[in-house]
Write a protein that holds these residues in place. Structure first.
Motif, PDB file in Angstrom:
ATOM      1  N   ARG A 142       0.852  -1.177   0.000  1.00  0.00           N
ATOM      2  CA  ARG A 142       0.000   0.000   0.000  1.00  0.00           C
ATOM      3  C   ARG A 142       0.893   1.234   0.000  1.00  0.00           C
ATOM      4  O   ARG A 142       1.841   1.319   0.775  1.00  0.00           O
ATOM      5  CB  ARG A 142      -0.878  -0.002   1.253  1.00  0.00           C
ATOM      6  CG  ARG A 142      -1.907   1.104   1.276  1.00  0.00           C
ATOM      7  CD  ARG A 142      -2.762   1.002   2.521  1.00  0.00           C
ATOM      8  NE  ARG A 142      -2.028   1.309   3.740  1.00  0.00           N
ATOM      9  CZ  ARG A 142      -1.759   2.553   4.160  1.00  0.00           C
ATOM     10  NH1 ARG A 142      -2.116   3.590   3.473  1.00  0.00           N
ATOM     11  NH2 ARG A 142      -1.110   2.731   5.287  1.00  0.00           N
ATOM     12  N   PRO A 143       0.662   2.210  -0.840  1.00  0.00           N
ATOM     13  CA  PRO A 143       1.498   3.409  -0.843  1.00  0.00           C
ATOM     14  C   PRO A 143       1.327   4.176   0.467  1.00  0.00           C
ATOM     15  O   PRO A 143       0.237   4.205   1.040  1.00  0.00           O
ATOM     16  CB  PRO A 143       0.964   4.219  -2.033  1.00  0.00           C
ATOM     17  CG  PRO A 143      -0.395   3.695  -2.290  1.00  0.00           C
ATOM     18  CD  PRO A 143      -0.404   2.268  -1.841  1.00  0.00           C
ATOM     19  N   PRO A 144       2.413   4.759   0.975  1.00  0.00           N
ATOM     20  CA  PRO A 144       2.332   5.477   2.256  1.00  0.00           C
ATOM     21  C   PRO A 144       1.654   6.830   2.083  1.00  0.00           C
ATOM     22  O   PRO A 144       2.298   7.875   2.147  1.00  0.00           O
ATOM     23  CB  PRO A 144       3.786   5.601   2.674  1.00  0.00           C
ATOM     24  CG  PRO A 144       4.535   5.620   1.382  1.00  0.00           C
ATOM     25  CD  PRO A 144       3.768   4.733   0.449  1.00  0.00           C
ATOM     26  N   ASP A 145       0.366   6.846   1.846  1.00  0.00           N
ATOM     27  CA  ASP A 145      -0.326   8.095   1.576  1.00  0.00           C
ATOM     28  C   ASP A 145      -1.130   8.613   2.765  1.00  0.00           C
ATOM     29  O   ASP A 145      -1.836   9.595   2.649  1.00  0.00           O
ATOM     30  CB  ASP A 145      -1.252   7.939   0.367  1.00  0.00           C
ATOM     31  CG  ASP A 145      -2.234   6.802   0.559  1.00  0.00           C
ATOM     32  OD1 ASP A 145      -2.184   6.154   1.614  1.00  0.00           O
ATOM     33  OD2 ASP A 145      -3.029   6.569  -0.362  1.00  0.00           O
ATOM     34  N   GLY A 146      -1.046   7.943   3.895  1.00  0.00           N
ATOM     35  CA  GLY A 146      -1.779   8.434   5.052  1.00  0.00           C
ATOM     36  C   GLY A 146      -1.725   7.437   6.190  1.00  0.00           C
ATOM     37  O   GLY A 146      -1.059   6.410   6.107  1.00  0.00           O
TER      38      GLY A 146
END
Length: 65
Positions: free
Chosen positions: A4-8
């Motif tokens: 999962r991209p570290p977007d939050g």
């Protein structure tokens, strides 16, 4: 596996019905106290002294030999 991209922040955790109780934070896990150890008997002291003397004699024989 796709990461999962570290977007939050991660989604909030919620308790699972029927699961174990949550462990407290920290390194210690609660457990019942250990029973007191019985004191050493004279026989145990005699065995320990005998073994210690035997080791010292064998060490002295090995050094002097």
């Amino acid at each position: 596996m796709q990461e999962r991209p570290p977007d939050g922040p991660l989604p909030a955790a919620h308790p699972v019905p029927g699961a174990r109780a949550r462990q407290p934070d920290g390194d210690q896990v609660p457990c019942p106290p250990r029973p007191q150890r019985a004191p050493l008997t004279r026989r145990q002291y005699a065995y320990g002294l005998t073994v210690a003397l035997l080791v010292l004699v064998l060490l002295a024989v090995g050094i002097l030999r």
